[in-house]
Design a protein around this motif. Structure first.
Motif, PDB file in Angstrom:
ATOM      1  N   LEU A   1       0.818  -1.212   0.000  1.00 23.34           N
ATOM      2  CA  LEU A   1       0.000   0.000   0.000  1.00 23.34           C
ATOM      3  C   LEU A   1       0.858   1.270   0.000  1.00 23.34           C
ATOM      4  O   LEU A   1       0.591   2.225   0.735  1.00 23.34           O
ATOM      5  CB  LEU A   1      -0.961   0.001   1.201  1.00 23.34           C
ATOM      6  CG  LEU A   1      -1.991  -1.127   1.236  1.00 23.34           C
ATOM      7  CD1 LEU A   1      -2.838  -1.035   2.488  1.00 23.34           C
ATOM      8  CD2 LEU A   1      -2.880  -1.095   0.008  1.00 23.34           C
ATOM      9  N   GLY A   2       1.895   1.261  -0.810  1.00 26.31           N
ATOM     10  CA  GLY A   2       2.729   2.443  -0.940  1.00 26.31           C
ATOM     11  C   GLY A   2       3.852   2.555   0.063  1.00 26.31           C
ATOM     12  O   GLY A   2       4.635   3.500   0.004  1.00 26.31           O
ATOM     13  N   VAL A   3       3.963   1.598   0.974  1.00 29.64           N
ATOM     14  CA  VAL A   3       5.034   1.608   1.981  1.00 29.64           C
ATOM     15  C   VAL A   3       6.021   0.495   1.654  1.00 29.64           C
ATOM     16  O   VAL A   3       5.627  -0.658   1.469  1.00 29.64           O
ATOM     17  CB  VAL A   3       4.470   1.421   3.400  1.00 29.64           C
ATOM     18  CG1 VAL A   3       5.597   1.378   4.423  1.00 29.64           C
ATOM     19  CG2 VAL A   3       3.497   2.537   3.735  1.00 29.64           C
ATOM     20  N   GLN A   4       7.296   0.848   1.568  1.00 24.35           N
ATOM     21  CA  GLN A   4       8.340  -0.122   1.266  1.00 24.35           C
ATOM     22  C   GLN A   4       8.833  -0.738   2.564  1.00 24.35           C
ATOM     23  O   GLN A   4       9.381  -0.045   3.426  1.00 24.35           O
ATOM     24  CB  GLN A   4       9.492   0.556   0.525  1.00 24.35           C
ATOM     25  CG  GLN A   4      10.333  -0.370  -0.325  1.00 24.35           C
ATOM     26  CD  GLN A   4       9.632  -0.833  -1.579  1.00 24.35           C
ATOM     27  OE1 GLN A   4       8.727  -0.159  -2.063  1.00 24.35           O
ATOM     28  NE2 GLN A   4      10.025  -1.977  -2.099  1.00 24.35           N
ATOM     29  N   LEU A   5       8.622  -2.036   2.717  1.00 23.50           N
ATOM     30  CA  LEU A   5       8.988  -2.741   3.946  1.00 23.50           C
ATOM     31  C   LEU A   5      10.186  -3.635   3.683  1.00 23.50           C
ATOM     32  O   LEU A   5      10.129  -4.515   2.821  1.00 23.50           O
ATOM     33  CB  LEU A   5       7.810  -3.587   4.448  1.00 23.50           C
ATOM     34  CG  LEU A   5       6.513  -2.847   4.774  1.00 23.50           C
ATOM     35  CD1 LEU A   5       5.408  -3.837   5.119  1.00 23.50           C
ATOM     36  CD2 LEU A   5       6.721  -1.875   5.932  1.00 23.50           C
ATOM     37  N   ASP A   6      11.273  -3.402   4.399  1.00 23.67           N
ATOM     38  CA  ASP A   6      12.444  -4.264   4.284  1.00 23.67           C
ATOM     39  C   ASP A   6      12.410  -5.328   5.369  1.00 23.67           C
ATOM     40  O   ASP A   6      11.648  -5.231   6.338  1.00 23.67           O
ATOM     41  CB  ASP A   6      13.733  -3.444   4.386  1.00 23.67           C
ATOM     42  CG  ASP A   6      13.807  -2.633   5.666  1.00 23.67           C
ATOM     43  OD1 ASP A   6      14.479  -3.082   6.594  1.00 23.67           O
ATOM     44  OD2 ASP A   6      13.168  -1.563   5.726  1.00 23.67           O
ATOM     45  N   SER A   7      13.218  -6.348   5.215  1.00 24.75           N
ATOM     46  CA  SER A   7      13.141  -7.517   6.094  1.00 24.75           C
ATOM     47  C   SER A   7      13.398  -7.184   7.561  1.00 24.75           C
ATOM     48  O   SER A   7      12.784  -7.778   8.451  1.00 24.75           O
ATOM     49  CB  SER A   7      14.147  -8.581   5.628  1.00 24.75           C
ATOM     50  OG  SER A   7      13.815  -9.042   4.335  1.00 24.75           O
ATOM     51  N   GLU A   8      14.297  -6.238   7.829  1.00 19.53           N
ATOM     52  CA  GLU A   8      14.611  -5.879   9.208  1.00 19.53           C
ATOM     53  C   GLU A   8      13.795  -4.686   9.693  1.00 19.53           C
ATOM     54  O   GLU A   8      14.007  -4.206  10.814  1.00 19.53           O
ATOM     55  CB  GLU A   8      16.105  -5.565   9.329  1.00 19.53           C
ATOM     56  CG  GLU A   8      16.995  -6.759   9.020  1.00 19.53           C
ATOM     57  CD  GLU A   8      18.471  -6.421   9.138  1.00 19.53           C
ATOM     58  OE1 GLU A   8      18.819  -5.580   9.989  1.00 19.53           O
ATOM     59  OE2 GLU A   8      19.272  -6.991   8.380  1.00 19.53           O
ATOM     60  N   LEU A   9      12.884  -4.204   8.868  1.00 18.28           N
ATOM     61  CA  LEU A   9      12.001  -3.078   9.198  1.00 18.28           C
ATOM     62  C   LEU A   9      12.796  -1.841   9.626  1.00 18.28           C
ATOM     63  O   LEU A   9      12.386  -1.109  10.527  1.00 18.28           O
ATOM     64  CB  LEU A   9      11.011  -3.479  10.299  1.00 18.28           C
ATOM     65  CG  LEU A   9       9.997  -4.560   9.907  1.00 18.28           C
ATOM     66  CD1 LEU A   9       9.098  -4.887  11.090  1.00 18.28           C
ATOM     67  CD2 LEU A   9       9.152  -4.139   8.720  1.00 18.28           C
TER      68      LEU A   9
ATOM     69  N   ARG B   1       3.239  13.333   0.916  1.00 17.03           N
ATOM     70  CA  ARG B   1       4.068  12.128   0.815  1.00 17.03           C
ATOM     71  C   ARG B   1       4.838  11.872   2.111  1.00 17.03           C
ATOM     72  O   ARG B   1       5.019  10.717   2.508  1.00 17.03           O
ATOM     73  CB  ARG B   1       5.044  12.272  -0.359  1.00 17.03           C
ATOM     74  CG  ARG B   1       4.368  12.140  -1.719  1.00 17.03           C
ATOM     75  CD  ARG B   1       5.322  12.409  -2.870  1.00 17.03           C
ATOM     76  NE  ARG B   1       4.764  11.972  -4.133  1.00 17.03           N
ATOM     77  CZ  ARG B   1       3.877  12.647  -4.845  1.00 17.03           C
ATOM     78  NH1 ARG B   1       3.474  13.850  -4.425  1.00 17.03           N
ATOM     79  NH2 ARG B   1       3.393  12.163  -5.982  1.00 17.03           N
ATOM     80  N   ILE B   2       5.298  12.927   2.750  1.00 21.30           N
ATOM     81  CA  ILE B   2       6.001  12.761   4.024  1.00 21.30           C
ATOM     82  C   ILE B   2       5.073  12.177   5.088  1.00 21.30           C
ATOM     83  O   ILE B   2       5.478  11.331   5.890  1.00 21.30           O
ATOM     84  CB  ILE B   2       6.582  14.110   4.486  1.00 21.30           C
ATOM     85  CG1 ILE B   2       7.732  14.543   3.578  1.00 21.30           C
ATOM     86  CG2 ILE B   2       7.070  14.030   5.933  1.00 21.30           C
ATOM     87  CD1 ILE B   2       8.313  15.897   3.934  1.00 21.30           C
ATOM     88  N   ASP B   3       3.826  12.626   5.115  1.00 21.19           N
ATOM     89  CA  ASP B   3       2.891  12.225   6.160  1.00 21.19           C
ATOM     90  C   ASP B   3       2.178  10.904   5.880  1.00 21.19           C
ATOM     91  O   ASP B   3       1.523  10.361   6.768  1.00 21.19           O
ATOM     92  CB  ASP B   3       1.848  13.319   6.372  1.00 21.19           C
ATOM     93  CG  ASP B   3       2.445  14.580   6.970  1.00 21.19           C
ATOM     94  OD1 ASP B   3       3.505  14.474   7.614  1.00 21.19           O
ATOM     95  OD2 ASP B   3       1.868  15.663   6.792  1.00 21.19           O
ATOM     96  N   TYR B   4       2.285  10.386   4.655  1.00 22.66           N
ATOM     97  CA  TYR B   4       1.558   9.156   4.312  1.00 22.66           C
ATOM     98  C   TYR B   4       2.129   7.976   5.105  1.00 22.66           C
ATOM     99  O   TYR B   4       3.302   7.636   4.989  1.00 22.66           O
ATOM    100  CB  TYR B   4       1.659   8.888   2.815  1.00 22.66           C
ATOM    101  CG  TYR B   4       0.975   7.599   2.394  1.00 22.66           C
ATOM    102  CD1 TYR B   4      -0.412   7.520   2.373  1.00 22.66           C
ATOM    103  CD2 TYR B   4       1.708   6.471   2.053  1.00 22.66           C
ATOM    104  CE1 TYR B   4      -1.050   6.345   2.007  1.00 22.66           C
ATOM    105  CE2 TYR B   4       1.084   5.301   1.680  1.00 22.66           C
ATOM    106  CZ  TYR B   4      -0.291   5.240   1.663  1.00 22.66           C
ATOM    107  OH  TYR B   4      -0.920   4.074   1.299  1.00 22.66           O
ATOM    108  N   CYS B   5       1.291   7.376   5.935  1.00 21.07           N
ATOM    109  CA  CYS B   5       1.670   6.197   6.733  1.00 21.07           C
ATOM    110  C   CYS B   5       2.936   6.439   7.551  1.00 21.07           C
ATOM    111  O   CYS B   5       3.720   5.516   7.795  1.00 21.07           O
ATOM    112  CB  CYS B   5       1.869   4.975   5.839  1.00 21.07           C
ATOM    113  SG  CYS B   5       0.358   4.313   5.134  1.00 21.07           S
ATOM    114  N   ASN B   6       3.164   7.691   7.987  1.00 20.21           N
ATOM    115  CA  ASN B   6       4.402   7.977   8.707  1.00 20.21           C
ATOM    116  C   ASN B   6       4.428   7.411  10.119  1.00 20.21           C
ATOM    117  O   ASN B   6       5.466   7.446  10.781  1.00 20.21           O
ATOM    118  CB  ASN B   6       4.674   9.485   8.739  1.00 20.21           C
ATOM    119  CG  ASN B   6       3.608  10.254   9.500  1.00 20.21           C
ATOM    120  OD1 ASN B   6       2.527   9.735   9.793  1.00 20.21           O
ATOM    121  ND2 ASN B   6       3.896  11.497   9.812  1.00 20.21           N
TER     122      ASN B   6
END
Length: 320
Positions: free
Chosen positions: A122-130, A173-178
């Motif tokens: 949903l537009g958030v890039q999640l890496d394995s170690e968060l 963009r800064i505030d989206y899912c921040n």
């Protein structure tokens, strides 16, 4: 211009229709009875969630593969096709735990889905170690791109129009899912703070090396860390006054609802229970970070039910 003939739709959902996602959910609602593990569904997006210890990986993977087969069979009955090429697998955990996994794969029919180091949700890039470094880097790059574009118009824009453009193209963009950035160190958040500083310099027509602290306060723009806490408090306000989604409300517990603690001062102050955790990554979970942010607010602020009034006073509180 011509209009096509009417046709009766006996199966499927018209692509591009305004009600498409809702109709698709009704069309595939039996998937909920097929999935026997935690999941998220939105339109044609299916996410399976499994929590496990390293010693239980093999058994859990078999469970996941069986669930995938059930979903595939259910979709086939609905004349839908699951695409292995668009299927992603991600492992989340600490670096030490991830090294013990040895790149476990998931069997998807005849195809094999290999784990990715980073996935987009949903537009958030999640890496394995968060660590969220990939997400922050991408957001900062996108914001600077838009700043460069609108900077070309600075000679024909007044201050009000500059501020509106920055709010629409950069701050959104800064505030989206921040809220997912809570608990991160300043070194990780610094790219977003540089974006915010550059945006303030553009609006106020400052030089690249001019200080922006007074400008940020004049624009009423909170720094990045305060913006994250602001979002957490907004979510907790929704939980406290029962207009948040149920899956968010279920992860936090008011102190007044705990046996033996209902008569404590913390219960009278509308505080929430802070779950104990030994890991830094656990402190970033909403079940921990949300109650911490809420409990730090003044009691007078936590009693405000009106959302617009709460937002206004909350921002003023973070500016103190």
């Amino acid at each position: 211009m011509s209009i096509s003939d009417h046709a009766t739709l006996k199966c499927g959902v018209p692509q591009g229709s305004a009600l498409g996602p809702i109709e698709f959910i009704e069309y595939t609602e039996e998937l909920q009875d097929t999935i026997d593990m935690d999941y998220h569904l939105y339109a044609d997006d299916i996410q399976l969630l499994a929590r496990m210890q390293v010693t239980d990986v093999d058994a859990k993977l078999q469970h996941v593969e069986q669930c995938v087969v059930s979903i595939k069979d259910c979709c086939s009955r609905r004349r839908l096709q699951l695409n292995p090429d668009k299927t992603e697998l991600a492992w989340f955990g600490t670096r030490a735990r991830l090294q013990q996994l040895n790149n476990q794969n998931v069997q998807f029919g005849q195809a094999v889905v290999k784990p990715s180091t980073s996935v987009r949700d949903l537009g958030v890039q999640l890496d394995s170690e968060l660590t969220m470094k990939a997400h922050i880097s991408k957001v900062a790059s996108s914001c600077f791109f838009h700043l460069r574009r609108i900077r070309k118009l600075r000679t024909v824009l007044d201050v009000d129009l500059r501020k509106r453009l920055v709010c629409a193209l950069v701050l959104s963009r800064i505030d989206y899912c921040n809220s997912v950035l809570v608990g991160l160190p300043n070194s990780t958040l610094s790219p977003l703070q540089r974006v915010l500083n550059a945006a303030a310099r553009f609006v106020a027509n400052l030089q690249p090396r001019d200080h922006v602290t007074d400008t940020l306060r004049a624009l009423h723009w909170l720094p990045i860390r305060q913006r994250v806490n602001y979002k957490l408090c907004m979510l907790m306000h929704a939980v406290h006054f029962s207009y948040a989604p149920q899956y968010i409300s279920d992860v936090v517990t008011p102190v007044s609802a705990l046996s033996g603690r209902a008569n404590l001062r913390s219960a009278a102050n509308s505080n929430y229970d802070v779950q104990r955790t030994r890991l830094n990554i656990g402190r970033r979970a909403f079940s921990v970070a949300g109650p911490i942010a809420w409990n730090r607010l003044p009691n007078s602020l936590k009693e405000i039910r009106c959302l617009s009034t709460f937002k206004r006073l909350l921002k003023a509180h973070f500016f103190l």
